[in-house]
Design a protein around this motif. Structure first.
Motif, PDB file in Angstrom:
ATOM      1  N   GLN A 129      10.596 -24.616   3.069  1.00  0.00           N
ATOM      2  CA  GLN A 129      11.854 -24.527   2.346  1.00  0.00           C
ATOM      3  C   GLN A 129      13.073 -24.563   3.266  1.00  0.00           C
ATOM      4  O   GLN A 129      14.193 -24.568   2.797  1.00  0.00           O
ATOM      5  N   ARG A 130      12.855 -24.592   4.552  1.00  0.00           N
ATOM      6  CA  ARG A 130      13.982 -24.622   5.472  1.00  0.00           C
ATOM      7  C   ARG A 130      14.551 -26.028   5.551  1.00  0.00           C
ATOM      8  O   ARG A 130      13.853 -27.025   5.422  1.00  0.00           O
ATOM      9  N   ASN A 131      15.845 -26.083   5.801  1.00  0.00           N
ATOM     10  CA  ASN A 131      16.531 -27.353   6.044  1.00  0.00           C
ATOM     11  C   ASN A 131      17.033 -27.346   7.484  1.00  0.00           C
ATOM     12  O   ASN A 131      16.965 -26.340   8.167  1.00  0.00           O
ATOM     13  N   PHE A 132      17.555 -28.480   7.915  1.00  0.00           N
ATOM     14  CA  PHE A 132      18.215 -28.569   9.221  1.00  0.00           C
ATOM     15  C   PHE A 132      17.280 -28.177  10.374  1.00  0.00           C
ATOM     16  O   PHE A 132      17.596 -27.316  11.192  1.00  0.00           O
ATOM     17  N   HIS A 133      16.132 -28.810  10.440  1.00  0.00           N
ATOM     18  CA  HIS A 133      15.135 -28.485  11.462  1.00  0.00           C
ATOM     19  C   HIS A 133      15.661 -28.698  12.880  1.00  0.00           C
ATOM     20  O   HIS A 133      15.360 -27.905  13.778  1.00  0.00           O
ATOM     21  N   ALA A 134      16.460 -29.742  13.097  1.00  0.00           N
ATOM     22  CA  ALA A 134      16.998 -29.996  14.434  1.00  0.00           C
ATOM     23  C   ALA A 134      17.965 -28.887  14.840  1.00  0.00           C
ATOM     24  O   ALA A 134      17.968 -28.447  15.996  1.00  0.00           O
ATOM     25  N   LEU A 135      18.778 -28.414  13.908  1.00  0.00           N
ATOM     26  CA  LEU A 135      19.698 -27.315  14.201  1.00  0.00           C
ATOM     27  C   LEU A 135      18.918 -26.053  14.542  1.00  0.00           C
ATOM     28  O   LEU A 135      19.247 -25.352  15.500  1.00  0.00           O
ATOM     29  N   ARG A 136      17.885 -25.778  13.783  1.00  0.00           N
ATOM     30  CA  ARG A 136      17.061 -24.601  14.054  1.00  0.00           C
ATOM     31  C   ARG A 136      16.436 -24.681  15.451  1.00  0.00           C
ATOM     32  O   ARG A 136      16.441 -23.704  16.203  1.00  0.00           O
ATOM     33  N   ALA A 137      15.937 -25.838  15.840  1.00  0.00           N
ATOM     34  CA  ALA A 137      15.351 -26.016  17.169  1.00  0.00           C
ATOM     35  C   ALA A 137      16.411 -25.821  18.253  1.00  0.00           C
ATOM     36  O   ALA A 137      16.146 -25.195  19.287  1.00  0.00           O
ATOM     37  N   HIS A 138      17.612 -26.338  18.011  1.00  0.00           N
ATOM     38  CA  HIS A 138      18.703 -26.189  18.979  1.00  0.00           C
ATOM     39  C   HIS A 138      19.079 -24.712  19.136  1.00  0.00           C
ATOM     40  O   HIS A 138      19.255 -24.230  20.263  1.00  0.00           O
ATOM     41  N   ILE A 139      19.185 -24.000  18.041  1.00  0.00           N
ATOM     42  CA  ILE A 139      19.522 -22.575  18.104  1.00  0.00           C
ATOM     43  C   ILE A 139      18.415 -21.799  18.807  1.00  0.00           C
ATOM     44  O   ILE A 139      18.686 -20.897  19.611  1.00  0.00           O
ATOM     45  N   ASP A 140      17.165 -22.144  18.553  1.00  0.00           N
ATOM     46  CA  ASP A 140      16.049 -21.492  19.239  1.00  0.00           C
ATOM     47  C   ASP A 140      16.169 -21.672  20.753  1.00  0.00           C
ATOM     48  O   ASP A 140      15.938 -20.732  21.520  1.00  0.00           O
ATOM     49  N   LEU A 141      16.556 -22.866  21.202  1.00  0.00           N
ATOM     50  CA  LEU A 141      16.747 -23.106  22.637  1.00  0.00           C
ATOM     51  C   LEU A 141      17.918 -22.291  23.184  1.00  0.00           C
ATOM     52  O   LEU A 141      17.830 -21.743  24.289  1.00  0.00           O
ATOM     53  N   LEU A 142      19.011 -22.219  22.432  1.00  0.00           N
ATOM     54  CA  LEU A 142      20.154 -21.407  22.866  1.00  0.00           C
ATOM     55  C   LEU A 142      19.742 -19.942  23.027  1.00  0.00           C
ATOM     56  O   LEU A 142      20.106 -19.290  24.014  1.00  0.00           O
ATOM     57  N   LEU A 143      18.977 -19.432  22.073  1.00  0.00           N
ATOM     58  CA  LEU A 143      18.520 -18.044  22.144  1.00  0.00           C
ATOM     59  C   LEU A 143      17.593 -17.840  23.337  1.00  0.00           C
ATOM     60  O   LEU A 143      17.683 -16.827  24.035  1.00  0.00           O
ATOM     61  N   LYS A 144      16.744 -18.807  23.589  1.00  0.00           N
ATOM     62  CA  LYS A 144      15.838 -18.727  24.742  1.00  0.00           C
ATOM     63  C   LYS A 144      16.620 -18.693  26.048  1.00  0.00           C
ATOM     64  O   LYS A 144      16.234 -18.022  27.004  1.00  0.00           O
ATOM     65  N   ASP A 145      17.756 -19.396  26.083  1.00  0.00           N
ATOM     66  CA  ASP A 145      18.582 -19.462  27.286  1.00  0.00           C
ATOM     67  C   ASP A 145      19.604 -18.334  27.383  1.00  0.00           C
ATOM     68  O   ASP A 145      20.491 -18.380  28.227  1.00  0.00           O
ATOM     69  N   GLY A 146      19.515 -17.338  26.483  1.00  0.00           N
ATOM     70  CA  GLY A 146      20.349 -16.153  26.628  1.00  0.00           C
ATOM     71  C   GLY A 146      21.435 -15.956  25.594  1.00  0.00           C
ATOM     72  O   GLY A 146      22.178 -14.982  25.663  1.00  0.00           O
ATOM     73  N   ALA A 147      21.569 -16.846  24.634  1.00  0.00           N
ATOM     74  CA  ALA A 147      22.553 -16.642  23.567  1.00  0.00           C
ATOM     75  C   ALA A 147      22.155 -15.396  22.774  1.00  0.00           C
ATOM     76  O   ALA A 147      20.986 -15.032  22.722  1.00  0.00           O
ATOM     77  N   GLN A 148      23.151 -14.763  22.160  1.00  0.00           N
ATOM     78  CA  GLN A 148      22.903 -13.559  21.379  1.00  0.00           C
ATOM     79  C   GLN A 148      23.373 -13.752  19.947  1.00  0.00           C
ATOM     80  O   GLN A 148      24.437 -14.340  19.719  1.00  0.00           O
ATOM     81  N   ILE A 149      22.604 -13.236  19.016  1.00  0.00           N
ATOM     82  CA  ILE A 149      23.026 -13.242  17.614  1.00  0.00           C
ATOM     83  C   ILE A 149      23.971 -12.059  17.426  1.00  0.00           C
ATOM     84  O   ILE A 149      23.607 -10.917  17.685  1.00  0.00           O
TER      85      ILE A 149
END
Length: 53
Positions: A4-24
């Motif tokens: 049911q999720r949309n925007f799979h590329a955006l989700r992957a990009h955000i996952d990489l940002l979080l892996k590299d130290g981004a914070q929610i």
């Protein structure tokens, strides 16, 4: 079970940002602190809107 999720590329990009130290910072709307800059997810896009204090 149907995906049911949309925007799979955006989700992957955000996952990489979080892996590299981004914070929610906030979940609704999703707001991230990425290297001192704030970004918000709106309408399926990652939008930069302010420098973090």
């Amino acid at each position: 079970m149907k995906e049911q999720r949309n925007f799979h590329a955006l989700r992957a990009h955000i996952d990489l940002l979080l892996k590299d130290g981004a914070q929610i910072i906030k979940r609704e709307p999703l707001t991230l602190n990425v290297s001192g800059h704030l970004y918000r997810v709106q309408h399926g896009m990652l939008i930069g809107y302010a420098a973090a204090a």
